[in-house]
Design a protein around this motif. Structure first.
Motif, PDB file in Angstrom:
ATOM      1  N   ASP A  25      42.340  66.212 -92.697  1.00 38.60           N
ATOM      2  CA  ASP A  25      42.940  65.236 -91.783  1.00 38.60           C
ATOM      3  C   ASP A  25      43.564  64.076 -92.555  1.00 38.60           C
ATOM      4  O   ASP A  25      43.462  62.914 -92.155  1.00 38.60           O
ATOM      5  CB  ASP A  25      41.909  64.720 -90.765  1.00 38.60           C
TER       6      ASP A  25
ATOM      7  N   CYS B 250      46.468  69.631 -96.721  1.00 32.57           N
ATOM      8  CA  CYS B 250      45.686  68.381 -96.724  1.00 32.57           C
ATOM      9  C   CYS B 250      45.471  67.863 -95.309  1.00 32.57           C
ATOM     10  O   CYS B 250      44.396  67.343 -94.984  1.00 32.57           O
ATOM     11  CB  CYS B 250      46.382  67.318 -97.573  1.00 32.57           C
ATOM     12  N   ARG B 251      46.472  67.997 -94.464  1.00 29.62           N
ATOM     13  CA  ARG B 251      46.316  67.535 -93.078  1.00 29.62           C
ATOM     14  C   ARG B 251      45.343  68.424 -92.314  1.00 29.62           C
ATOM     15  O   ARG B 251      44.466  67.934 -91.589  1.00 29.62           O
ATOM     16  CB  ARG B 251      47.671  67.505 -92.371  1.00 29.62           C
ATOM     17  N   ASN B 252      45.461  69.706 -92.474  1.00 27.60           N
ATOM     18  CA  ASN B 252      44.639  70.635 -91.695  1.00 27.60           C
ATOM     19  C   ASN B 252      43.179  70.657 -92.153  1.00 27.60           C
ATOM     20  O   ASN B 252      42.273  70.774 -91.329  1.00 27.60           O
ATOM     21  CB  ASN B 252      45.216  72.053 -91.780  1.00 27.60           C
ATOM     22  N   ARG B 253      42.963  70.556 -93.456  1.00 18.97           N
ATOM     23  CA  ARG B 253      41.584  70.669 -93.943  1.00 18.97           C
ATOM     24  C   ARG B 253      40.846  69.333 -93.965  1.00 18.97           C
ATOM     25  O   ARG B 253      39.660  69.274 -93.678  1.00 18.97           O
ATOM     26  CB  ARG B 253      41.572  71.275 -95.353  1.00 18.97           C
TER      27      ARG B 253
ATOM     28  N   GLY C 175      37.066  62.398 -95.637  1.00 15.55           N
ATOM     29  CA  GLY C 175      37.924  62.664 -94.480  1.00 15.55           C
ATOM     30  C   GLY C 175      37.158  62.736 -93.169  1.00 15.55           C
ATOM     31  O   GLY C 175      37.697  62.431 -92.108  1.00 15.55           O
ATOM     32  N   ASN C 176      35.886  63.132 -93.243  1.00 16.88           N
ATOM     33  CA  ASN C 176      35.047  63.160 -92.043  1.00 16.88           C
ATOM     34  C   ASN C 176      34.386  61.814 -91.767  1.00 16.88           C
ATOM     35  O   ASN C 176      34.035  61.518 -90.625  1.00 16.88           O
ATOM     36  CB  ASN C 176      33.955  64.226 -92.186  1.00 16.88           C
TER      37      ASN C 176
ATOM     38  N   GLN D 111      50.578  70.182 -95.600  1.00 17.72           N
ATOM     39  CA  GLN D 111      49.954  70.750 -94.406  1.00 17.72           C
ATOM     40  C   GLN D 111      48.504  71.135 -94.667  1.00 17.72           C
ATOM     41  O   GLN D 111      47.639  70.971 -93.812  1.00 17.72           O
ATOM     42  CB  GLN D 111      50.746  71.963 -93.915  1.00 17.72           C
TER      43      GLN D 111
ATOM     44  N   PRO E 104      47.016  62.538 -93.518  1.00 18.72           N
ATOM     45  CA  PRO E 104      48.471  62.565 -93.302  1.00 18.72           C
ATOM     46  C   PRO E 104      49.204  62.146 -94.581  1.00 18.72           C
ATOM     47  O   PRO E 104      49.310  60.969 -94.890  1.00 18.72           O
ATOM     48  CB  PRO E 104      48.679  61.550 -92.176  1.00 18.72           C
TER      49      PRO E 104
ATOM     50  N   SER F  60      38.626  57.570 -90.665  1.00 20.86           N
ATOM     51  CA  SER F  60      39.924  58.043 -90.190  1.00 20.86           C
ATOM     52  C   SER F  60      40.996  57.509 -91.132  1.00 20.86           C
ATOM     53  O   SER F  60      41.197  56.301 -91.239  1.00 20.86           O
ATOM     54  CB  SER F  60      40.177  57.553 -88.763  1.00 20.86           C
TER      55      SER F  60
END
Length: 357
Positions: free
Chosen positions: A284, A279-282, A249-250, A277, A286, A253
């Motif tokens: 990124d 998965c999105r917050n930790r 994820g880092n 949420q 979607p 993108s």
């Protein structure tokens, strides 16, 4: 055409047997433990070898592929079949993770790992890895992540791969499951699993790995199957504390992601929303769709480990609530028509993205 036999049984083999769309190989049989004989019989029946002895299967093949021991049986039979394959001068392929579980010293130089890596030149690798920068990708990324091991991430990737191929997209697929090599996919680079490489180095090297593939293949889309799970279980299985989705994820993108779960009786929309949420917050990621797997896990407390079981399709159809409406689509992997439509819907969502295919 190369004839391949597998040992032992793993549920992912059902895909290879039932969806044999390979150019240069043919699956000709499955060997396993006595405990699996009722499971492998219908598969070997489909392959036309249900009446052949295990010895005949190996004698008549070109290569034997040793898969993970996901049911934690004794390893004695691995050594027995390794010795038999060597005596018969067969090609031997082993999953890389098995090298940590088997004593392979006496087989050194007599087997190969089942993997597919990009044929980057040494100068390509040197140029990428000596630069301490993160490259921007022009190609959209579709990620498949999951709650943990054995939650049908591979089946999900195969379904997506087939629809993308059918619709004419040039997709570069990187998977943590080495069986992806039979479909033309790349295996996850070994450095991702290194116990000594730093978190930062893994991020940069994975970014460089994907950037190198982009320059080499000019794909329409990257399909990335992320190893293990997005969180650890309470006991025994930590999923490396979600290191792999954090690194990936880092490193890139992710334009859209699918979250694979163990079998669940859908009905808790708040819980589903919280998972997406998280998965999105930790990471990124979607999450656009949730694909429910055909398996579940149990805690084996005496042996301090997690065991995985795959559910019968009749049970799945009976106990899965098809008519539940949720904000994020819930896709049962065993329903072929729904899966096909969901894969197509995911492609349409990517098309709407300005940077997508």
């Amino acid at each position: 055409m190369k004839k391949i036999v597998f040992f032992p049984y793993h549920p992912d083999l059902e895909l290879l047997v039932k969806v044999q769309r390979f150019d240069n190989i043919k699956v000709t049989g499955i060997c396993s433990y006595q405990e699996d004989r009722t499971i492998i019989k219908p598969l070997n029946c489909l392959l036309g070898c249900e009446n052949q002895r295990e010895e005949d299967l190996i004698e008549n093949c070109d290569s034997i592929v040793f898969l993970e021991n996901y049911r934690n049986y004794k390893f004695d039979k691995y050594y027995y079949l390794l010795d038999k394959a060597l005596r018969l001068k067969k090609e031997i392929y082993i999953l890389e993770g098995l090298s940590e579980q088997l004593d392979l010293d006496q087989y050194s130089g007599k087997y190969r790992f089942l993997k597919k890596e990009p044929d980057f030149t040494e100068s390509d690798i040197a140029r990428l890895n000596t630069r301490n920068i993160k490259y921007m990708l022009e190609t959209p990324v579709l990620a498949v992540t999951g709650m943990g091991k054995n939650c049908c991430k591979f089946e999900t990737q195969v379904s997506l791969w087939n629809v993308l191929k059918e619709q004419g997209y040039h997709t570069v697929w990187i998977s943590s499951n080495p069986l992806a090599t039979f479909y033309g996919g790349y295996t996850m680079p070994s450095f991702l699993f290194s116990p000594v490489l730093s978190f930062e180095k893994k991020i940069l090297q994975f970014n460089h790995f994907i950037f190198g593939l982009e320059r080499k293949e000019h794909p329409d889309l990257f399909l990335i199957g992320i190893p293990e799970g997005v969180t650890g279980f309470e006991t025994y299985e930590y999923n490396h504390f979600a290191e792999y989705p954090l690194v990936i994820g880092n490193a890139v993108s992710v334009d859209a992601a699918i979250l694979c779960t163990y079998f669940m009786k859908v009905g808790n929309e708040a819980g589903i929303y919280n998972m997406t949420q998280f998965c999105r917050n930790r990471f990124d990621f979607p999450i656009e769709e949730i694909w429910v797997g055909r398996n579940f896990f149990e805690e084996d407390r005496p042996h301090r480990q997690i065991s995985y079981s795959y559910l019968d399709e009749n049970y799945l159809k009976k106990h899965f609530a098809q008519d539940v409406q949720t904000a994020i689509p819930i896709i049962p992997v065993w329903e072929k028509e729904i899966v096909y439509q969901a894969a197509g819907s995911m492609i349409q969502k990517l098309k709407k993205n300005v940077n997508a295919i």
